[in-house]
Design an enzyme around this catalytic site. Structure first.
Site, PDB file in Angstrom:
ATOM      1  N   GLU A 240       0.710  -1.280   0.020  1.00  9.37           N
ATOM      2  CA  GLU A 240      -0.033  -0.048  -0.132  1.00  9.37           C
ATOM      3  C   GLU A 240       0.777   1.280   0.057  1.00  9.37           C
ATOM      4  OE1 GLU A 240      -3.288  -0.242   2.530  1.00  9.37           O
ATOM      5  OE2 GLU A 240      -3.496   1.815   2.849  1.00  9.37           O
ATOM      6  N   GLU A 266      -6.172   6.598  -0.747  1.00 11.38           N
ATOM      7  CA  GLU A 266      -6.573   7.388   0.565  1.00 11.38           C
ATOM      8  C   GLU A 266      -6.266   8.710   0.341  1.00 11.38           C
ATOM      9  OE1 GLU A 266      -4.320   4.845   3.465  1.00 11.38           O
ATOM     10  OE2 GLU A 266      -4.227   6.701   4.250  1.00 11.38           O
ATOM     11  N   HIS A 316     -10.520   3.169   2.534  1.00 12.09           N
ATOM     12  CA  HIS A 316      -9.499   3.420   3.562  1.00 12.09           C
ATOM     13  C   HIS A 316     -10.296   3.629   5.120  1.00 12.09           C
ATOM     14  CE1 HIS A 316      -7.674   6.680   6.404  1.00 12.09           C
ATOM     15  NE2 HIS A 316      -6.871   6.064   6.438  1.00 12.09           N
ATOM     16  N   GLU A 336     -11.718  -2.219   5.774  1.00 16.42           N
ATOM     17  CA  GLU A 336     -10.465  -1.810   6.668  1.00 16.42           C
ATOM     18  C   GLU A 336     -11.098  -1.650   8.157  1.00 16.42           C
ATOM     19  OE1 GLU A 336      -7.717   1.276   5.901  1.00 16.42           O
ATOM     20  OE2 GLU A 336      -6.510   0.637   7.396  1.00 16.42           O
TER      21      GLU A 336
HETATM   22  O1  LIG Z   1      -4.494   2.825   5.301  1.00 19.22           O
HETATM   23  C1  LIG Z   1      -4.500   3.185   6.528  1.00 19.22           C
HETATM   24  O2  LIG Z   1      -5.281   2.846   7.354  1.00 19.22           O
HETATM   25  C2  LIG Z   1      -3.990   4.688   6.441  1.00 19.22           C
HETATM   26  O3  LIG Z   1      -2.591   4.893   5.721  1.00 19.22           O
HETATM   27  C3  LIG Z   1      -3.714   5.081   7.972  1.00 19.22           C
HETATM   28  O4  LIG Z   1      -4.585   5.569   8.348  1.00 19.22           O
HETATM   29  C4  LIG Z   1      -2.351   5.721   8.492  1.00 19.22           C
HETATM   30  O5  LIG Z   1      -2.553   6.206   9.750  1.00 19.22           O
HETATM   31  C5  LIG Z   1      -1.120   4.980   8.313  1.00 19.22           C
HETATM   32  O6  LIG Z   1      -1.266   3.998   8.562  1.00 19.22           O
HETATM   33 MG    MG Z   2      -3.089   3.385   4.018  1.00 20.57          MG
END
Ligand SMILES: O=C(O)[C@H](O)[C@H](O)[C@@H](O)CO
Ligand code: MG
Length: 390
Positions: A240, A266, A316, A336
């Site tokens: 990612e 995101e 996201h 997620e």
């Molecule tokens: O994919 C994610 O959840 C984001 O990139 C996160 O919000 C970010 O905090 C980095 O992990």
């Molecule tokens: Mg992310």
């Protein structure tokens, strides 16, 4: 029905936060020699809540987490006058009004996030006005329940990461996302550290469970090209945001390089932003956030685009505004999921502001067919730990 008022308030968290830890998560600032405290610029400890009231007393809730104070100013000064007195059912027209009126300086980033917050509140009103959950207005229930992946496993010491993975494996999760702590600035030692963490998590969850790996824009093309072949043996479901969001050609090169799918989105905005990503085959997984990308009006269109390109949509951050988009399309296989925990990066603040978020059970989430709108109310129990800016 007409929009009578728009209220945007910034909820600044003043409660306990987990202090930033070194190499917590690679990020776009890591490449800068002056960047001492990692992730400091990516900690969101405030959130803007939008409440839109109609002339028949329905109140719709929207939210935005990106640059919340700026988003509030944009909502107050530019977006509110465009929607006051208008029929919320004319949501496409209102979206175009907000998008075109701010086009000269908006289009992406915080302006589109502000538009998203207003749009979310409008859709909350629409659902409430017909006593239907928003997903029923978008395509209905496409899943008995929503599979979700456990998202945390930020870089810390290896044993602690393994214990964390074990804890959520025991709770029935079968999909996990972890964060790299190191990037180009950390040399070969950083490469070894990155690989060590992935190997350690695989030792816990095995290969019958999915592992996704997050770089959070912290690498560059050269480093990612070195890392991808080394990661193949760990069979990640995706890698990612390996590079900064503007390096779309870099994404596209990486997405063709190995068997590892590249994910992102995101930090991309609007239907046009995702058309560009898909036309360039820059991502194999689309990850917009509905409170950034242009709200439900935009996300619903992007879902259709992804369906046409056969690219899965996995929004996201979880959070209710995204769950409705996942529930309403076969193009979105899962969500997620951040469980509620101490305020760290800030994604978890959602749980301190809103009530109604579903809690994962055995790696699945459920939405209620009988909860109208987005299904959220304002939580009161943490109000004393917020400073609220009207
Ligand atoms: O994919 C994610 O959840 C984001 O990139 C996160 O919000 C970010 O905090 C980095 O992990
Ligand atoms: Mg992310």
């Amino acid at each position: 029905m007409k929009i009578k008022s728009v209220r945007a308030r910034v909820f600044e968290w003043k409660g306990k936060t987990v202090p930033p830890q070194g190499n917590f998560c690679s990020n776009a600032m890591d490449l800068l020699y002056s960047n001492k405290e990692t992730m400091s610029t990516f900690r969101f400890h405030a959130w803007t809540v939008v409440e839109i009231e109609t002339d028949d007393g329905i109140i719709g809730l929207g939210n935005v987490a990106l640059a919340p104070h700026i988003a509030k100013a944009i909502i107050d000064q530019y977006l509110t006058p465009l929607v006051l007195g208008q029929d919320p059912w004319d949501y496409e027209y209102l979206w175009q009004r907000m998008y075109r009126a701010t086009h000269a300086w908006g289009r992406k980033g915080v302006t589109m996030a502000a538009i998203s917050a207003v749009d979310l509140a409008i859709w909350d009103i629409l659902g409430k006005s017909v006593n239907k959950p928003v997903f029923k207005l978008l395509g209905g229930r496409t899943k008995e329940k929503i599979p979700c992946y456990y998202s945390k496993l930020y870089r810390t010491d290896i044993k602690a990461m393994q214990d964390e993975a074990q804890k959520y494996l025991d709770q029935g999760f079968t999909m996990f996302k972890s964060r790299f702590g190191y990037g180009p600035a950390h040399g070969t030692k950083g490469v070894a550290e990155n690989l060590k963490a992935v190997e350690a998590i695989r030792e816990v969850i095995g290969y019958d469970n999915d592992l996704m790996l997050e770089c959070y824009m912290g690498w560059n093309l050269e480093y990612a090209k070195r890392m991808l072949p080394k990661l193949e043996k760990f069979q990640p479901r995706w890698l990612e945001e390996p590079v900064i969001a503007d390096d779309i050609d870099g994404y596209a090169e990486l997405n063709q390089l190995t068997s590892i799918p590249i994910s992102g989105g995101e930090h991309e905005f609007s239907l046009y932003g995702f058309k560009q990503l898909l036309d360039k085959k820059a991502v194999s997984v689309v990850q917009y956030d509905t409170n950034r990308v242009g709200g439900i009006t935009a996300a619903h269109k992007i879902n259709a685009l992804c369906e046409a390109y056969s690219v899965p949509v996995i929004p996201h951050a979880g959070q209710m505004h995204n769950y409705h988009l996942t529930m309403s399309t076969l193009a979105s296989p899962m969500s997620e999921y951040f469980p509620m925990f101490d305020v760290e990066v800030g994604n978890e603040l959602f749980y301190y502001i809103f009530d109604g978020e579903p809690v994962a059970e055995n790696g699945f989430l459920q939405l209620d067919d009988n909860k109208p709108g987005l299904g959220l109310t304002m939580k009161t129990e943490y109000l004393d730990q917020f400073q609220i800016i009207e």
